[in-house]
Design an enzyme around this catalytic site. Structure first.
Site, PDB file in Angstrom:
ATOM      1  N   ASP A 104       4.318 -27.499 -33.810  1.00  0.00           N
ATOM      2  CA  ASP A 104       5.573 -28.165 -34.458  1.00  0.00           C
ATOM      3  C   ASP A 104       4.852 -29.113 -35.479  1.00  0.00           C
ATOM      4  O   ASP A 104       5.384 -29.148 -36.382  1.00  0.00           O
ATOM      5  CB  ASP A 104       6.471 -28.894 -33.525  1.00  0.00           C
ATOM      6  CG  ASP A 104       7.016 -27.894 -32.628  1.00  0.00           C
ATOM      7  OD1 ASP A 104       6.956 -26.733 -32.590  1.00  0.00           O
ATOM      8  OD2 ASP A 104       7.470 -28.178 -31.621  1.00  0.00           O
ATOM      9  N   ASP A 188       8.977 -28.871 -39.692  1.00  0.00           N
ATOM     10  CA  ASP A 188       8.284 -28.509 -38.553  1.00  0.00           C
ATOM     11  C   ASP A 188       7.357 -27.146 -39.025  1.00  0.00           C
ATOM     12  O   ASP A 188       7.675 -26.347 -39.628  1.00  0.00           O
ATOM     13  CB  ASP A 188       8.998 -28.185 -37.242  1.00  0.00           C
ATOM     14  CG  ASP A 188       9.453 -29.325 -36.437  1.00  0.00           C
ATOM     15  OD1 ASP A 188       9.473 -30.795 -37.217  1.00  0.00           O
ATOM     16  OD2 ASP A 188      10.072 -29.265 -35.286  1.00  0.00           O
ATOM     17  N   HIS A 237      12.797 -23.476 -35.807  1.00  0.00           N
ATOM     18  CA  HIS A 237      11.559 -22.726 -35.501  1.00  0.00           C
ATOM     19  C   HIS A 237      11.593 -21.182 -35.515  1.00  0.00           C
ATOM     20  O   HIS A 237      12.427 -20.484 -34.852  1.00  0.00           O
ATOM     21  CB  HIS A 237      10.655 -23.312 -34.091  1.00  0.00           C
ATOM     22  CG  HIS A 237      10.622 -24.526 -34.003  1.00  0.00           C
ATOM     23  ND1 HIS A 237      10.335 -25.456 -33.055  1.00  0.00           N
ATOM     24  CD2 HIS A 237      10.770 -25.494 -34.840  1.00  0.00           C
ATOM     25  CE1 HIS A 237      10.192 -26.524 -33.158  1.00  0.00           C
ATOM     26  NE2 HIS A 237      10.286 -26.940 -34.473  1.00  0.00           N
ATOM     27  N   ASP A 239       9.264 -18.764 -34.521  1.00  0.00           N
ATOM     28  CA  ASP A 239       8.448 -18.205 -33.876  1.00  0.00           C
ATOM     29  C   ASP A 239       9.385 -17.355 -32.458  1.00  0.00           C
ATOM     30  O   ASP A 239       8.670 -16.585 -31.739  1.00  0.00           O
ATOM     31  CB  ASP A 239       7.072 -18.581 -33.184  1.00  0.00           C
ATOM     32  CG  ASP A 239       7.431 -20.039 -32.818  1.00  0.00           C
ATOM     33  OD1 ASP A 239       8.677 -20.518 -32.748  1.00  0.00           O
ATOM     34  OD2 ASP A 239       6.316 -20.633 -32.527  1.00  0.00           O
ATOM     35  N   CYS A 341       4.307 -21.709 -29.307  1.00  0.00           N
ATOM     36  CA  CYS A 341       4.583 -23.135 -29.573  1.00  0.00           C
ATOM     37  C   CYS A 341       3.506 -24.193 -29.143  1.00  0.00           C
ATOM     38  O   CYS A 341       3.264 -24.939 -29.403  1.00  0.00           O
ATOM     39  CB  CYS A 341       5.980 -23.508 -28.876  1.00  0.00           C
ATOM     40  SG  CYS A 341       7.297 -22.418 -29.213  1.00  0.00           S
TER      41      CYS A 341
HETATM   42  O1  DAV Z   1      15.404 -20.724 -28.683  1.00  0.00           O
HETATM   43  O2  DAV Z   1      14.823 -19.743 -30.723  1.00  0.00           O
HETATM   44  C1  DAV Z   1      12.590 -21.777 -29.890  1.00  0.00           C
HETATM   45  C2  DAV Z   1      11.748 -23.004 -30.153  1.00  0.00           C
HETATM   46  C3  DAV Z   1      10.453 -22.770 -30.247  1.00  0.00           C
HETATM   47  N1  DAV Z   1       9.697 -24.135 -30.158  1.00  0.00           N
HETATM   48  C4  DAV Z   1      14.977 -20.725 -29.850  1.00  0.00           C
HETATM   49  C5  DAV Z   1      13.840 -21.969 -30.139  1.00  0.00           C
END
Ligand code: DAV
Length: 356
Positions: A104, A188, A237, A239, A341
């Site tokens: 992040d 982020d 985010h 990913d 992450c």
């Molecule tokens: O639930 O898609 C993912 C967060 C990754 N740091 C989600 C959040």
């Protein structure tokens, strides 16, 4: 130096669960992405450690990932341990810290490593955990930058946002309404995904349009920055939504369709819709959805680190001809991170290329 998410991985930073603290206060920016079933937990434990037995298990999992990565020939680095329960006050706010999750904060684009201007007050000082490493990388020739540090005064947040019902908030998010305002740039690193000359970003609860524009001007002509959007009711985010795993191959979350998918199809990319997570319903996931199952780390385009209990996801990779390296990460998942992450790939082989 790293240009994409899949070239041969040589060096990686793996985060730390030790010292992870439930942020105090339970601010609107945090509330906006926490499922309401956890709001009591966050209010009750604000400023205190996450349950210690849980943190010990998460730390043990992260140690095991480090061992596995070393066995695969990757150099593994760790942030410095930090006591995140220390309360700090700036002219604009007071908060405790949270944890050290490198994806992040740190964005690596080519030979540049950037400290990103994250928008949560509880993450304001997270960079301190990485300064030993960053100074070392700088001395080794890296281009070390930090985007303008946000003030994080009240103007950066829409306090009204969290007063709406979850359904109303989801509707707002789909229409581009978020808890962060356009008071100043914030983003982020995890809202970016890299494919050589093409870099993708989304407006989310933590990344605003001003932050995206700041990055566009910073990158200049060397890269094409594309803004993507998704059918995502609470984006934070990219990913676990759109995870590029090789040259022209992307895991695209079937619950969050990409509005610009035509661009990738036209370029001949393979769009893979990963299966749902098999996370047990009673396992706490405090910061995210269970789509962490697709939040994988590529060691190269033929090797992937994946949760050992995510059998359907493992099957999917096998069908794609990708070798799976199963490791357990369930307790570290609770703190909001999958393999992508919890890591930052600071060195991958390969050079700047175009894949689109
Ligand atoms: O639930 O898609 C993912 C967060 C990754 N740091 C989600 C959040």
């Amino acid at each position: 130096c790293s240009y994409n998410e899949w070239d041969h991985l040589e060096e990686v930073i793996v985060g730390r669960a030790e010292g992870a603290t439930v942020p105090q206060p339970f601010a609107a920016a945090v509330k906006a992405i926490i499922f309401e079933e956890h709001w009591n937990f966050f209010s009750k434990y604000a400023g205190r450690s996450f349950p210690l037995d849980h943190l010990h298990k998460a730390s043990a999992e992260l140690e095991e990932i480090c061992a596995v990565l070393r066995r695969e020939g990757v150099t593994v680095r760790r942030p410095d341990p930090v006591d995140f329960s220390v309360k700090y006050t700036t002219p604009d706010f007071t908060s405790t810290g949270q944890l050290a999750m490198p994806r992040d904060l740190l964005l690596v684009i080519g030979d540049e490593i950037m400290e990103c201007p994250m928008s949560w007050r509880s993450r304001f000082f997270e960079y301190r955990a990485y300064r030993s490493l960053l100074k070392e990388y700088f001395n080794g020739g890296a281009k070390w930058t930090a985007a303008p540090k946000p003030q994080m005064s009240d103007e950066l947040y829409d306090e009204e946002y969290v007063k709406y019902s979850p359904e109303e908030r989801h509707k707002l998010a789909l229409q581009g309404g978020f808890v962060t305002t356009e008071f100043e740039p914030c983003f982020d690193a995890a809202d970016f995904i890299r494919a050589g000359k093409d870099i993708f970003v989304q407006r989310s609860q933590v990344t605003n349009n001003m932050g995206i524009e700041w990055m566009r001007r910073h990158l200049g002509d060397k890269y094409n920055l594309h803004v993507l959007s998704f059918g995502d009711t609470n984006p934070m985010h990219m990913d676990s939504t759109f995870n590029i795993i090789g040259p022209g191959i992307v895991l695209s979350n079937p619950d969050r369709p990409c509005h610009q998918i035509g661009m990738f199809k036209k370029a001949g990319w393979t769009i893979v819709h990963p299966p749902k997570s098999t996370m047990p319903a009673d396992h706490p996931v405090w910061f995210s959805s269970t789509w962490l199952s697709m939040n994988v780390l590529m060691l190269d385009s033929n090797r992937v680190v994946v949760e050992k209990d995510e059998k359907p996801t493992i099957e999917m990779f096998k069908k794609l001809g990708i070798k799976t390296i199963p490791v357990s990460l369930r307790f570290a998942n609770s703190l909001g991170g999958g393999f992508h992450c919890w890591t930052s790939d600071v060195r991958r082989r390969g050079k700047l290329e175009s894949y689109l």
